[in-house]
Design a protein around this motif. Structure first.
Motif, PDB file in Angstrom:
ATOM      1  N   SER A 224      19.089 -22.598   9.718  1.00 48.52           N
ATOM      2  CA  SER A 224      20.014 -21.697   9.025  1.00 48.52           C
ATOM      3  C   SER A 224      20.633 -20.653   9.946  1.00 48.52           C
ATOM      4  O   SER A 224      21.601 -19.982   9.558  1.00 48.52           O
ATOM      5  N   ASN A 225      20.089 -20.506  11.143  1.00 50.99           N
ATOM      6  CA  ASN A 225      20.564 -19.476  12.054  1.00 50.99           C
ATOM      7  C   ASN A 225      21.890 -19.899  12.683  1.00 50.99           C
ATOM      8  O   ASN A 225      21.953 -20.922  13.381  1.00 50.99           O
ATOM      9  N   PRO A 226      22.977 -19.166  12.465  1.00 52.53           N
ATOM     10  CA  PRO A 226      24.280 -19.575  13.004  1.00 52.53           C
ATOM     11  C   PRO A 226      24.318 -19.630  14.524  1.00 52.53           C
ATOM     12  O   PRO A 226      25.034 -20.465  15.098  1.00 52.53           O
ATOM     13  N   LEU A 257       7.432 -28.455   5.223  1.00 58.13           N
ATOM     14  CA  LEU A 257       7.701 -27.779   3.949  1.00 58.13           C
ATOM     15  C   LEU A 257       7.511 -26.267   4.058  1.00 58.13           C
ATOM     16  O   LEU A 257       8.031 -25.514   3.233  1.00 58.13           O
ATOM     17  N   ARG A 258       6.818 -25.801   5.081  1.00 63.98           N
ATOM     18  CA  ARG A 258       6.553 -24.376   5.231  1.00 63.98           C
ATOM     19  C   ARG A 258       7.692 -23.603   5.884  1.00 63.98           C
ATOM     20  O   ARG A 258       7.639 -22.380   5.996  1.00 63.98           O
ATOM     21  N   ALA A 259       8.734 -24.294   6.300  1.00 60.73           N
ATOM     22  CA  ALA A 259       9.849 -23.654   6.999  1.00 60.73           C
ATOM     23  C   ALA A 259      11.124 -23.742   6.157  1.00 60.73           C
ATOM     24  O   ALA A 259      11.280 -24.639   5.356  1.00 60.73           O
ATOM     25  N   ASP A 260      12.077 -22.857   6.287  1.00 57.52           N
ATOM     26  CA  ASP A 260      12.052 -21.660   7.099  1.00 57.52           C
ATOM     27  C   ASP A 260      12.172 -20.453   6.171  1.00 57.52           C
ATOM     28  O   ASP A 260      13.011 -20.449   5.266  1.00 57.52           O
ATOM     29  N   SER A 265      17.367 -17.100   6.409  1.00 57.88           N
ATOM     30  CA  SER A 265      17.263 -18.151   5.396  1.00 57.88           C
ATOM     31  C   SER A 265      17.137 -17.550   4.000  1.00 57.88           C
ATOM     32  O   SER A 265      17.721 -18.061   3.035  1.00 57.88           O
ATOM     33  N   GLN A 266      16.353 -16.493   3.878  1.00 61.48           N
ATOM     34  CA  GLN A 266      16.211 -15.840   2.579  1.00 61.48           C
ATOM     35  C   GLN A 266      17.563 -15.334   2.075  1.00 61.48           C
ATOM     36  O   GLN A 266      17.922 -15.508   0.906  1.00 61.48           O
ATOM     37  N   LYS A 267      18.302 -14.715   2.956  1.00 62.62           N
ATOM     38  CA  LYS A 267      19.611 -14.178   2.592  1.00 62.62           C
ATOM     39  C   LYS A 267      20.554 -15.299   2.137  1.00 62.62           C
ATOM     40  O   LYS A 267      21.240 -15.179   1.101  1.00 62.62           O
ATOM     41  N   GLN A 268      20.589 -16.388   2.882  1.00 61.66           N
ATOM     42  CA  GLN A 268      21.474 -17.496   2.522  1.00 61.66           C
ATOM     43  C   GLN A 268      21.054 -18.146   1.212  1.00 61.66           C
ATOM     44  O   GLN A 268      21.898 -18.555   0.409  1.00 61.66           O
ATOM     45  N   PHE A 269      19.747 -18.244   0.982  1.00 60.23           N
ATOM     46  CA  PHE A 269      19.277 -18.869  -0.260  1.00 60.23           C
ATOM     47  C   PHE A 269      19.631 -18.001  -1.467  1.00 60.23           C
ATOM     48  O   PHE A 269      19.992 -18.529  -2.533  1.00 60.23           O
ATOM     49  N   LYS A 270      19.518 -16.708  -1.340  1.00 58.94           N
ATOM     50  CA  LYS A 270      19.872 -15.827  -2.456  1.00 58.94           C
ATOM     51  C   LYS A 270      21.339 -16.014  -2.848  1.00 58.94           C
ATOM     52  O   LYS A 270      21.691 -16.022  -4.030  1.00 58.94           O
ATOM     53  N   THR A 271      22.182 -16.193  -1.840  1.00 59.36           N
ATOM     54  CA  THR A 271      23.589 -16.470  -2.118  1.00 59.36           C
ATOM     55  C   THR A 271      23.748 -17.836  -2.768  1.00 59.36           C
ATOM     56  O   THR A 271      24.538 -18.010  -3.706  1.00 59.36           O
ATOM     57  N   PHE A 272      22.970 -18.793  -2.299  1.00 60.22           N
ATOM     58  CA  PHE A 272      23.037 -20.173  -2.801  1.00 60.22           C
ATOM     59  C   PHE A 272      22.731 -20.233  -4.292  1.00 60.22           C
ATOM     60  O   PHE A 272      23.406 -20.938  -5.050  1.00 60.22           O
ATOM     61  N   ALA A 306      16.974 -28.355  -2.257  1.00 61.34           N
ATOM     62  CA  ALA A 306      18.397 -28.681  -2.177  1.00 61.34           C
ATOM     63  C   ALA A 306      19.107 -27.808  -1.145  1.00 61.34           C
ATOM     64  O   ALA A 306      19.970 -28.281  -0.390  1.00 61.34           O
ATOM     65  N   PHE A 307      18.747 -26.534  -1.083  1.00 65.97           N
ATOM     66  CA  PHE A 307      19.331 -25.614  -0.101  1.00 65.97           C
ATOM     67  C   PHE A 307      19.038 -26.079   1.323  1.00 65.97           C
ATOM     68  O   PHE A 307      19.929 -26.094   2.177  1.00 65.97           O
ATOM     69  N   ARG A 308      17.799 -26.466   1.574  1.00 65.01           N
ATOM     70  CA  ARG A 308      17.451 -26.926   2.919  1.00 65.01           C
ATOM     71  C   ARG A 308      18.189 -28.220   3.261  1.00 65.01           C
ATOM     72  O   ARG A 308      18.687 -28.395   4.382  1.00 65.01           O
ATOM     73  N   ALA A 309      18.262 -29.150   2.298  1.00 64.21           N
ATOM     74  CA  ALA A 309      18.976 -30.401   2.540  1.00 64.21           C
ATOM     75  C   ALA A 309      20.459 -30.138   2.798  1.00 64.21           C
ATOM     76  O   ALA A 309      21.079 -30.799   3.645  1.00 64.21           O
ATOM     77  N   LYS A 310      21.034 -29.181   2.075  1.00 62.65           N
ATOM     78  CA  LYS A 310      22.440 -28.830   2.300  1.00 62.65           C
ATOM     79  C   LYS A 310      22.635 -28.231   3.689  1.00 62.65           C
ATOM     80  O   LYS A 310      23.637 -28.510   4.363  1.00 62.65           O
ATOM     81  N   THR A 311      21.695 -27.415   4.136  1.00 63.97           N
ATOM     82  CA  THR A 311      21.788 -26.814   5.470  1.00 63.97           C
ATOM     83  C   THR A 311      21.840 -27.889   6.543  1.00 63.97           C
ATOM     84  O   THR A 311      22.676 -27.823   7.461  1.00 63.97           O
TER      85      THR A 311
END
Length: 479
Positions: A224-226, A257-260, A265-272, A306-311
Motif C-alpha cells: 500500500s505504500n506509494p 494474513l497478518r499483513a499489512d 494501510s489503515q488510512k487507505q482502508f478507512k477510505t475504502f 477485498a481491499f488487499r486484493a484490490k491493492t
C-alpha cells in the motif's frame, strides 16, 4: 550441500514465510486430516471432470518453462558463463522452450543494470555442513549472459523478480542484506504485522533461529505504500530495457494474513470502506490474525481481504502498463501458488474477474472480491502445482493435475498459463529418485494447462531429471 537445509532456505519460501519444514508438514497433516464432511465439500466444489474445459492449444505449441532460482544456483552461475552455457544446452536438449531467470532474489538487490538498488554481490549457500555466503567477483552482466546464451540456443528468456521484498535477515547468525537494512529511512517501507503482542514492524523481529515463532527472514514491503510502488516500477522500467521475452512477478503479494497493518494501510482502508472509526485489528480480524471463525466474524473481514486484493490488482495493472510502455512485445506474467482456496491469505486474487469466488467460498469472499482478479491483465502466468510426489494425478487441490484443472476454471480463456511441480519439495521429492513422478508430471499438468512449468533447475540438475522431462515432453507431443 545439505539437502534438507538447502530446501528449507531456498524452496520453503514458495509455501510459507518461514524456513520450517516441520511447520509445513504440520499444515499438510492438518489438510489431510479434515473430516469426511469437509472432504465431501471440497470434492463437490472442485469436481471439474464433469465440466467441459476450454480447448487448450496443441501440445506441440505448448511452452515449457524451467525456473532458475538466483540463490540456489548462485555458486554455479554467479562467476561462470561456461556453466550457464552448459546447463542451457541441457535445457534445450530436454525440450524446454523457455527459461525463467530470477534476477531479484528475496534479499531485494538485483542481477541486472539499474540505478534504483545495489547489485547482488553475495548470496547464502551451504558448503557441506557450513552455512555461508558465496561471493560474486565477476563484473559481466548476469542477466545478459542468460539472454545471450539462451537466445543463441533458440530458447525464450524470461526474467523474474521477487517483488514486495526489501531484505533478508539470514538464519543462524549469518547476517543481513538488503536496502531496508542499509537505509534506515526505508523502515517505513517494511510491512507491519498483526501479532498476538500487537502491531509490529517486521524490522523489529530480529530472531535468526528459523524455528522461533517470530523469525521473519525475508522482510516484506508494504504494497500500500506509494513510495514502495514507485521504487518497484523503477526496477521494472529498467528491467524492461533488456531484450527479454517476458517478465514474471514473483512474491507480488502480502507476507501473509497478518499483513499489512501500517498507518498507511489503515488510512487507505478507512477510505475504502468509508468509515473513519475502523479499529485495527478488531474490526478486520483478531490479534495475530489466525484464520478461524473469530477472525472471519469481524465486522470488515471480507472487505479487508477485498481491499488487499484490490491493492495488488492495481499494482499489477501499473506494472503491466510500465513494462509495456517500454516494450509492448514483452509478455508480462506472475508466478503464483496454485492453492487458490487459501491464497487469499496472501492478499491475491489471481483468477479472472469472470470467476466469482463468493459462490464457492462465501466464508471469505464478498460480492466485490471477483472484481480484483488480475488474470485478465496478464499475458501469461506460471502456476506452482506443488503437490506431493505421490499426488501427480487426481482432481481438486493438492494433486498436480487437479491444481491445473482448477486453474482452467478460475482463469477461463483470459490468460495462458503453465503449471507444474517443485521437484525438490519436502513431500517425497527432497531425496531425489522420483523419476516416474517427474515424467508423469508433464502429462498431468501440461494436458490440463496451456504449458508446463518446473521449479527449479537446481533440483533437476542435482537429481538428474533431464531424461525424465525429455521423455515426458516427447510423450506429450505424441498425444
Amino acid at each position: 550441500m545439505n539437502n534438507i537445509a538447502h530446501f528449507t532456505h531456498q524452496t520453503m519460501r514458495y509455501y510459507f514465510p518461514k524456513y520450517n519444514v516441520l511447520f509445513f508438514m504440520f499444515m499438510l497433516m492438518a489438510h489431510v486430516s479434515c473430516s469426511p464432511e469437509q472432504h465431501e465439500d471440497i470434492l463437490n466444489q472442485w469436481n471439474w471432470e464433469k465440466k467441459k474445459d476450454p480447448t487448450p492449444s496443441p501440445d506441440s505449441e505448448k511452452p515449457r518453462f524451467i525456473w532458475i532460482d538466483a540463490a540456489a544456483n548462485f555458486p554455479r552461475y554467479a562467476n561462470s558463463k561456461e556453466n550457464i552455457q552448459a546447463d542451457l544446452e541441457k535445457v534445450k536438449a530436454a525440450g524446454f522452450t523457455d527459461i525463467v531467470v530470477d534476477v531479484r532474489p528475496s534479499m531485494g538487490d538485483v542481477l541486472y543494470k539499474t540505478d534504483a538498488v545495489d547489485q547482488v554481490k553475495k548470496l547464502d549457500t551451504w558448503e557441506g555442513s557450513t552455512y555461508t555466503f558465496y561471493e560474486r567477483t565477476a563484473t559481466w552482466d548476469y542477466l545478459q549472459a542468460f539472454i545471450d546464451a539462451g537466445h543463441q540456443l533458440g530458447l525464450k528468456v524470461n526474467a523474474a523478480i521477487n517483488t514486495f521484498v526489501g531484505g533478508n535477515l539470514y538464519p543462524y547468525g549469518l547476517g543481513e542484506q538488503g536496502i531496508v537494512f542499509r537505509d534506515a529511512t526505508k523502515r517505513a517501507w517494511v510491512t507491519t504485522l498483526s501479532l498476538e503482542q500487537g502491531l509490529v514492524n517486521e524490522m523489529d523481529l530480529t530472531s535468526t533461529n528459523p524455528t522461533d515463532a517470530d523469525f521473519y527472514g525475508t522482510k516484506f514491503l508494504n504494497p500500500s505504500n506509494p513510495d514502495v510502488q514507485e521504487f518497484l516500477l523503477h526496477l521494472l522500467r529498467d528491467l524492461s530495457q533488456y531484450k527479454v521475452d517476458g517478465i514474471f512477478l514473483d512474491r507480488c503479494r502480502y507476507d501473509d494474513l497478518r499483513a499489512d497493518f501500517s498507518e498507511e494501510s489503515q488510512k487507505q482502508f478507512k477510505t475504502f470502506v468509508g468509515d473513519e472509526q475502523v479499529r485495527f485489528p478488531d474490526d478486520v480480524g483478531t490479534a495475530g490474525m489466525p484464520d478461524n471463525k473469530a477472525t472471519r466474524k469481524a465486522k470488515y473481514f471480507k472487505q479487508w481481504l477485498a481491499f488487499r486484493a484490490k491493492t495488488i490488482h492495481d499494482f499489477v495493472q501499473r506494472a503491466v502498463a510500465t513494462i509495456h510502455g517500454v516494450n509492448p512485445k514483452i509478455k508480462v506474467g506472475t508466478y503464483v501458488g496454485a492453492w487458490y482456496s487459501t491464497y487469499y491469505q496472501m492478499g491475491v486474487n489471481w483468477a479472472s474477474t469472470s470467476y466469482d469466488p463468493a459462490i464457492d467460498y462465501p466464508s471469505w469472499a464478498n460480492s466485490d472480491y471477483h472484481q480484483y482478479g488480475y488474470a485478465d491483465l496478464l499475458d501469461q502466468m506460471l502456476l506452482g502445482c506443488y503437490a506431493a510426489a505421490d499426488k501427480v494425478y487426481g482432481t481438486g487441490e493438492w494433486t498436480m493435475q487437479g491444481f491445473a484443472q482448477q486453474a482452467r476454471k478460475l482463469l477461463g480463456k483470459k490468460v495462458k498459463f503453465a503449471g507444474g511441480p517443485d521437484v525438490g519439495n519436502p513431500t517425497g521429492f527432497e531425496q531425489g529418485n522420483q523419476h516416474e513422478a517427474v515424467k508423469n508430471s508433464v502429462d498431468a499438468c501440461a494436458n490440463a494447462a496451456d504449458g508446463y512449468f518446473v521449479f527449479d533447475i537446481y533440483h533437476v540438475r542435482t537429481y538428474n531429471y533431464w531424461d525424465d522431462l525429455k521423455q515426458g515432453f516427447e510423450q506429450l507431443k505424441k498425444k
